[in-house]
Design an enzyme around this catalytic site. Structure first.
Site, short mmCIF file in Angstrom:
data_model
loop_
_atom_site.label_atom_id
_atom_site.label_comp_id
_atom_site.label_asym_id
_atom_site.label_seq_id
_atom_site.Cartn_x
_atom_site.Cartn_y
_atom_site.Cartn_z
N ASN A 45 -25.11 42.54 -23.57
CA ASN A 45 -24.28 43.10 -24.64
C ASN A 45 -24.14 42.04 -25.73
O ASN A 45 -23.39 41.09 -25.58
CB ASN A 45 -22.90 43.47 -24.05
CG ASN A 45 -21.90 43.90 -25.10
OD1 ASN A 45 -22.26 44.15 -26.25
ND2 ASN A 45 -20.64 43.99 -24.69
N LYS A 60 -22.80 42.31 -28.55
CA LYS A 60 -21.60 42.48 -29.38
C LYS A 60 -22.00 42.38 -30.85
O LYS A 60 -23.11 42.75 -31.20
CB LYS A 60 -20.51 41.50 -28.97
CG LYS A 60 -20.26 41.54 -27.46
CD LYS A 60 -19.07 40.79 -27.00
CE LYS A 60 -18.93 40.92 -25.48
NZ LYS A 60 -17.75 40.28 -24.96
N HIS A 116 -15.86 49.74 -23.42
CA HIS A 116 -15.72 48.29 -23.33
C HIS A 116 -14.29 47.89 -23.72
O HIS A 116 -13.69 48.50 -24.60
CB HIS A 116 -16.74 47.61 -24.25
CG HIS A 116 -16.82 46.14 -24.01
ND1 HIS A 116 -15.88 45.26 -24.52
CD2 HIS A 116 -17.69 45.39 -23.29
CE1 HIS A 116 -16.19 44.04 -24.11
NE2 HIS A 116 -17.28 44.09 -23.37
N GLU A 121 -13.15 45.62 -25.48
CA GLU A 121 -12.94 45.30 -26.91
C GLU A 121 -12.79 46.58 -27.73
O GLU A 121 -12.03 46.62 -28.69
CB GLU A 121 -14.11 44.43 -27.41
CG GLU A 121 -14.00 43.03 -26.84
CD GLU A 121 -15.32 42.31 -26.65
OE1 GLU A 121 -16.34 42.73 -27.21
OE2 GLU A 121 -15.32 41.31 -25.90
N GLU A 141 -15.33 44.71 -15.56
CA GLU A 141 -15.18 43.53 -16.41
C GLU A 141 -13.71 43.15 -16.50
O GLU A 141 -12.98 43.69 -17.34
CB GLU A 141 -15.72 43.82 -17.81
CG GLU A 141 -17.18 44.20 -17.84
CD GLU A 141 -17.81 43.89 -19.18
OE1 GLU A 141 -18.79 43.14 -19.19
OE2 GLU A 141 -17.31 44.37 -20.21
N GLY A 156 -15.63 36.28 -22.04
CA GLY A 156 -15.73 35.30 -23.11
C GLY A 156 -14.80 34.11 -22.94
O GLY A 156 -14.59 33.34 -23.86
N SER A 202 -18.16 36.28 -18.35
CA SER A 202 -18.62 34.89 -18.25
C SER A 202 -19.71 34.69 -17.19
O SER A 202 -19.76 33.65 -16.53
CB SER A 202 -17.44 33.94 -18.01
OG SER A 202 -16.53 34.02 -19.10
P1 PGA Z 1 -19.13 37.56 -21.62
O1 PGA Z 1 -18.93 39.10 -22.04
O2 PGA Z 1 -20.33 37.52 -20.71
O3 PGA Z 1 -19.37 36.84 -22.92
O4 PGA Z 1 -17.89 37.13 -20.94
C1 PGA Z 1 -19.15 40.15 -21.15
C2 PGA Z 1 -18.87 41.47 -21.81
O5 PGA Z 1 -17.90 41.58 -22.56
O6 PGA Z 1 -19.63 42.46 -21.62
#
Ligand code: PGA
Length: 256
Positions: free
Chosen positions: A9, A11, A98, A100, A170, A176, A216
């Protein structure tokens, strides 16, 4: 057969040049390595780079996904992109729900369900994301929280839809932040999610469901996470931006 899936992803990241470099590197990696047949790889760029991804990966086994789609079919919805348009471009997957999107765009479970149905009717595979905030986990409320997210979204799908569904767990506190769930925490939650699908649908369908871990995940911790019996791959954010890191994670799905 249940697939192991490594999905990236991006983003709202990359330029045309960095996107191409990543995609080219990934295509070259696939050309020179034997990827196990049960491993599916997906890259999810922002909308403007979807065609670039479809074109660059066309001779590779890597699939292309979007990060969102509209719950509407077409019409006067300025700024929206329909699932049929994505399918038309050669996109096969879409990430929905997601954290976000839930946080910054106030997407509810019922909207996520509408989007999921629309995407599936366009023939897309949906990567449906669930996961709790840190405060919920500190109160040991993570199982109920995830169950409620699924109750108002995935559990309202028909059992025929399940073959087009992938679930990504997640935990928001791990996205992140550099703070990964331990392999045991991920496995326990994935076991719970699978069990809930068995209860709401049936055990064989639950057994076939790919449940990905996200938060992460990177080359250094992927092997331990993927070694868990209920972790069927990962949804990778930051570490999916370069071919080096993303292929470093795919590599962890190979037999040692
Ligand atoms: P990250 O994000 O691997 O940067 O923690 C995962 C995600 O939000 O899909």
């Amino acid at each position: 057969m249940k697939k192991r899936i490594i999905a990236g992803n991006w983003k709202m990241n990359q330029t045309k040049d960095t996107a191409y470099a990543m995609l080219r590197g990934l295509a070259d990696f696939c050309a020179s390595n034997d990827i196990p047949s049960d491993v599916e790889m997906v890259v999810c760029p922002p909308y403007p780079y979807l065609s670039l991804a479809v074109d660059t990966l066309k001779d590779s086994p890597v699939k292309v996904g979007a990060q969102n789609c509209s719950h509407e079919s077409n019409g006067a919805f300025t700024g929206e992109v329909s699932s049929a348009m994505l399918a038309d471009l050669g996109v096969s997957h879409v990430i929905l729900g997601h954290s976000e999107r839930r946080k910054y765009f106030k997407e509810s479970d019922s909207l996520v369900l509408k989007k999921t149905r629309k995407a599936m009717s366009a023939g897309l595979q949906v990567i449906l994301c669930v996961g709790e905030e840190l405060a919920v986990r500190e109160d040991e409320g993570q199982y109920l929280f995830v169950k409620n997210q699924l109750k108002d979204s995935a559990f309202l799908l028909s059992s025929a839809n399940l073959k087009n569904l992938i679930v990504a767990y997640e935990p928001i506190w791990a996205i992140g932040t550099g703070k990964t769930a331990t392999p045991e925490q991920a496995n326990e939650m994935h076991y719970y999610i699978r069990d809930q699908f068995a209860e709401n649908f049936d055990q064989p369908s639950a057994n076939e469901l790919s449940i990905l871990y996200g938060g992460s995940c990177k080359p250094a911790n992927a092997a331990d996470l993927f070694a868990q019996v209920n972790v069927d791959g990962g949804l990778i954010g930051g570490a999916s931006l370069t071919a080096e890191n993303f292929t470093g994670i795919i590599d962890k799905t190979f037999p040692a």
